[in-house]
Motif scaffolding. Structure first.
Motif, PDB file in Angstrom:
ATOM      1  N   PRO A   1       0.815  -1.231   0.000  1.00 19.41           N
ATOM      2  CA  PRO A   1       0.000   0.000   0.000  1.00 19.41           C
ATOM      3  C   PRO A   1       0.841   1.271   0.000  1.00 19.41           C
ATOM      4  O   PRO A   1       0.451   2.272  -0.619  1.00 19.41           O
ATOM      5  N   ILE A   2       1.991   1.235   0.677  1.00 24.08           N
ATOM      6  CA  ILE A   2       2.858   2.421   0.671  1.00 24.08           C
ATOM      7  C   ILE A   2       3.361   2.688  -0.743  1.00 24.08           C
ATOM      8  O   ILE A   2       3.368   3.841  -1.210  1.00 24.08           O
ATOM      9  N   GLY A   3       3.782   1.638  -1.442  1.00 20.27           N
ATOM     10  CA  GLY A   3       4.260   1.797  -2.816  1.00 20.27           C
ATOM     11  C   GLY A   3       3.174   2.310  -3.744  1.00 20.27           C
ATOM     12  O   GLY A   3       3.427   3.149  -4.615  1.00 20.27           O
ATOM     13  N   VAL A   4       1.947   1.809  -3.553  1.00 23.15           N
ATOM     14  CA  VAL A   4       0.817   2.266  -4.373  1.00 23.15           C
ATOM     15  C   VAL A   4       0.557   3.746  -4.119  1.00 23.15           C
ATOM     16  O   VAL A   4       0.360   4.535  -5.059  1.00 23.15           O
ATOM     17  N   ILE A   5       0.565   4.145  -2.848  1.00 22.43           N
ATOM     18  CA  ILE A   5       0.329   5.559  -2.507  1.00 22.43           C
ATOM     19  C   ILE A   5       1.418   6.442  -3.102  1.00 22.43           C
ATOM     20  O   ILE A   5       1.136   7.522  -3.642  1.00 22.43           O
ATOM     21  N   LEU A   6       2.673   6.000  -3.020  1.00 20.97           N
ATOM     22  CA  LEU A   6       3.773   6.771  -3.602  1.00 20.97           C
ATOM     23  C   LEU A   6       3.580   6.957  -5.102  1.00 20.97           C
ATOM     24  O   LEU A   6       3.883   8.028  -5.650  1.00 20.97           O
ATOM     25  N   CYS A   7       3.055   5.923  -5.763  1.00 21.14           N
ATOM     26  CA  CYS A   7       2.866   5.984  -7.213  1.00 21.14           C
ATOM     27  C   CYS A   7       1.705   6.895  -7.598  1.00 21.14           C
ATOM     28  O   CYS A   7       1.849   7.760  -8.468  1.00 21.14           O
ATOM     29  N   ILE A   8       0.576   6.720  -6.941  1.00 29.73           N
ATOM     30  CA  ILE A   8      -0.610   7.479  -7.357  1.00 29.73           C
ATOM     31  C   ILE A   8      -0.541   8.945  -6.932  1.00 29.73           C
ATOM     32  O   ILE A   8      -1.217   9.794  -7.518  1.00 29.73           O
ATOM     33  N   THR A   9       0.271   9.259  -5.900  1.00 28.28           N
ATOM     34  CA  THR A   9       0.386  10.659  -5.457  1.00 28.28           C
ATOM     35  C   THR A   9       1.538  11.391  -6.136  1.00 28.28           C
ATOM     36  O   THR A   9       1.747  12.579  -5.893  1.00 28.28           O
ATOM     37  N   ASP A  10       2.264  10.688  -6.998  1.00 28.88           N
ATOM     38  CA  ASP A  10       3.338  11.329  -7.760  1.00 28.88           C
ATOM     39  C   ASP A  10       2.736  12.346  -8.724  1.00 28.88           C
ATOM     40  O   ASP A  10       1.533  12.296  -9.040  1.00 28.88           O
ATOM     41  N   LYS A  11       3.550  13.246  -9.226  1.00 27.89           N
ATOM     42  CA  LYS A  11       3.045  14.305 -10.109  1.00 27.89           C
ATOM     43  C   LYS A  11       2.389  13.750 -11.370  1.00 27.89           C
ATOM     44  O   LYS A  11       1.508  14.388 -11.958  1.00 27.89           O
TER      45      LYS A  11
ATOM     46  N   GLY B   1       0.883  10.730 -11.301  1.00 30.47           N
ATOM     47  CA  GLY B   1      -0.028   9.697 -10.839  1.00 30.47           C
ATOM     48  C   GLY B   1      -1.484  10.045 -11.080  1.00 30.47           C
ATOM     49  O   GLY B   1      -1.811  11.130 -11.568  1.00 30.47           O
ATOM     50  N   ILE B   2      -2.372   9.124 -10.710  1.00 31.78           N
ATOM     51  CA  ILE B   2      -3.799   9.351 -10.949  1.00 31.78           C
ATOM     52  C   ILE B   2      -4.420  10.269  -9.906  1.00 31.78           C
ATOM     53  O   ILE B   2      -5.532  10.754 -10.095  1.00 31.78           O
ATOM     54  N   HIS B   3      -3.707  10.501  -8.811  1.00 30.01           N
ATOM     55  CA  HIS B   3      -4.209  11.423  -7.784  1.00 30.01           C
ATOM     56  C   HIS B   3      -3.012  12.158  -7.170  1.00 30.01           C
ATOM     57  O   HIS B   3      -2.618  11.897  -6.035  1.00 30.01           O
ATOM     58  N   PRO B   4      -2.441  13.099  -7.902  1.00 31.58           N
ATOM     59  CA  PRO B   4      -1.236  13.792  -7.424  1.00 31.58           C
ATOM     60  C   PRO B   4      -1.466  14.502  -6.088  1.00 31.58           C
ATOM     61  O   PRO B   4      -2.489  15.160  -5.888  1.00 31.58           O
ATOM     62  N   ASN B   5      -0.516  14.328  -5.194  1.00 30.99           N
ATOM     63  CA  ASN B   5      -0.551  15.013  -3.894  1.00 30.99           C
ATOM     64  C   ASN B   5       0.897  15.184  -3.449  1.00 30.99           C
ATOM     65  O   ASN B   5       1.495  14.276  -2.884  1.00 30.99           O
ATOM     66  N   ARG B   6       1.421  16.358  -3.702  1.00 28.32           N
ATOM     67  CA  ARG B   6       2.848  16.601  -3.477  1.00 28.32           C
ATOM     68  C   ARG B   6       3.242  16.409  -2.017  1.00 28.32           C
ATOM     69  O   ARG B   6       4.281  15.824  -1.722  1.00 28.32           O
ATOM     70  N   LEU B   7       2.408  16.890  -1.088  1.00 21.97           N
ATOM     71  CA  LEU B   7       2.737  16.814   0.335  1.00 21.97           C
ATOM     72  C   LEU B   7       2.832  15.360   0.803  1.00 21.97           C
ATOM     73  O   LEU B   7       3.815  14.964   1.434  1.00 21.97           O
ATOM     74  N   VAL B   8       1.803  14.585   0.491  1.00 24.56           N
ATOM     75  CA  VAL B   8       1.797  13.176   0.900  1.00 24.56           C
ATOM     76  C   VAL B   8       2.969  12.440   0.280  1.00 24.56           C
ATOM     77  O   VAL B   8       3.672  11.657   0.947  1.00 24.56           O
ATOM     78  N   ASN B   9       3.211  12.676  -1.000  1.00 19.39           N
ATOM     79  CA  ASN B   9       4.285  11.987  -1.704  1.00 19.39           C
ATOM     80  C   ASN B   9       5.648  12.335  -1.112  1.00 19.39           C
ATOM     81  O   ASN B   9       6.487  11.440  -0.908  1.00 19.39           O
ATOM     82  N   ARG B  10       5.857  13.611  -0.835  1.00 22.73           N
ATOM     83  CA  ARG B  10       7.144  14.048  -0.287  1.00 22.73           C
ATOM     84  C   ARG B  10       7.380  13.490   1.114  1.00 22.73           C
ATOM     85  O   ARG B  10       8.467  12.992   1.422  1.00 22.73           O
ATOM     86  N   VAL B  11       6.379  13.590   1.976  1.00 26.73           N
ATOM     87  CA  VAL B  11       6.526  13.135   3.362  1.00 26.73           C
ATOM     88  C   VAL B  11       6.742  11.628   3.409  1.00 26.73           C
ATOM     89  O   VAL B  11       7.663  11.133   4.075  1.00 26.73           O
ATOM     90  N   LEU B  12       5.897  10.881   2.689  1.00 22.61           N
ATOM     91  CA  LEU B  12       6.003   9.428   2.695  1.00 22.61           C
ATOM     92  C   LEU B  12       7.311   8.978   2.057  1.00 22.61           C
ATOM     93  O   LEU B  12       7.990   8.063   2.558  1.00 22.61           O
ATOM     94  N   GLY B  13       7.680   9.633   0.948  1.00 27.06           N
ATOM     95  CA  GLY B  13       8.937   9.302   0.283  1.00 27.06           C
ATOM     96  C   GLY B  13      10.142   9.587   1.167  1.00 27.06           C
ATOM     97  O   GLY B  13      11.113   8.824   1.173  1.00 27.06           O
TER      98      GLY B  13
END
Length: 226
Positions: free
Chosen positions: A39-49, A51-63
């Motif tokens: 699930p972490i890998g999926v979230i990193l992928c979909i929140t990427d710029k 991805g299907i649901h970009p979210n810079r904050l979530v992607n940066r923090v989780l990454g």
């Protein structure tokens, strides 16, 4: 020449037990690490710029969190996580504690492997699903993961082999298995036939994992004509 110590270890079932403990720790740790890392890998992928649901904050923090754990050498991470293992399983010694440490070390690695695999899915397939109004959750479960399945399986094989290597290092602070046998009965007592037997057994285990994983990936790859 086979040493008396090696014969004694074999006759007493210690080597056989070491094989089982190595396989048990590796497979259980891999399974749980994938339960966390997928699930972490999926979230990193979909929140990427892209991805299907970009979210810079979530992607940066989780990454950032994933990268921190991935950057720490396993031998150092084991020592640092001893109190965590004790808090979770009540002890900082033995296989229970080692499994906790293996999971902590492997989950971030798995997350990046999953992210890389899902990013290999063709954008055309994703765009087609979006054009039909498919919700993001269904795109994840019915498009991204199924399409990335062969790559995910190969990634699982690589992760399993990596965790197997970690399990051998875990013997330095109380873990059991072939690593412990090689260190305690082999290296520390200068019985190098025991060390080499553990090496050979580890190679055999790795080859079995590799062959089984490759076979499954081949069978699930729709691009290959059966």
């Amino acid at each position: 020449m086979v040493s008396d110590m090696l014969k004694q270890l074999w006759d007493n079932g210690i080597i056989q037990l070491g094989i089982w403990e190595t396989v048990y720790m590796t497979l259980l740790s891999t399974l749980i690490a994938y339960g966390i890392g997928l699930p972490i890998g999926v979230i990193l992928c979909i929140t990427d710029k892209d991805g299907i649901h970009p979210n810079r904050l979530v992607n940066r923090v989780l990454g950032f969190i994933v990268n921190i754990f991935r950057s720490i050498p396993f031998i150092i991470l084991m020592v640092a996580m001893l109190p965590v293992a004790k808090a979770i399983v009540g002890t900082s010694m033995g296989n229970k504690a080692m499994i906790v440490m293996l999971i902590i070390a492997a989950a971030p690695y798995v997350a990046r492997m999953v992210e890389s695999s899902i990013k290999e899915v063709s954008h055309g397939v994703i765009e087609a699903a979006q054009a039909m109004g498919t919700p993001n959750f269904k795109i994840i479960t019915r498009v991204l993961i199924p399409e990335a399945k062969p790559s995910l399986i190969i990634g699982a094989v690589i992760s399993t082999v990596t965790i197997l290597g970690y399990s051998a290092m875990a013997a330095t602070i109380g873990g059991t298995g072939l690593g412990q046998i090689a260190i305690i009965y082999g290296h520390q007592r200068s019985n190098y036939d025991i060390v080499w037997l553990c090496v050979i057994l580890t190679v055999v285990i790795v080859q079995i994992i590799q062959e089984v994983g490759t076979f499954i990936a081949h069978k699930t790859d729709k691009r290959i004509v059966k």
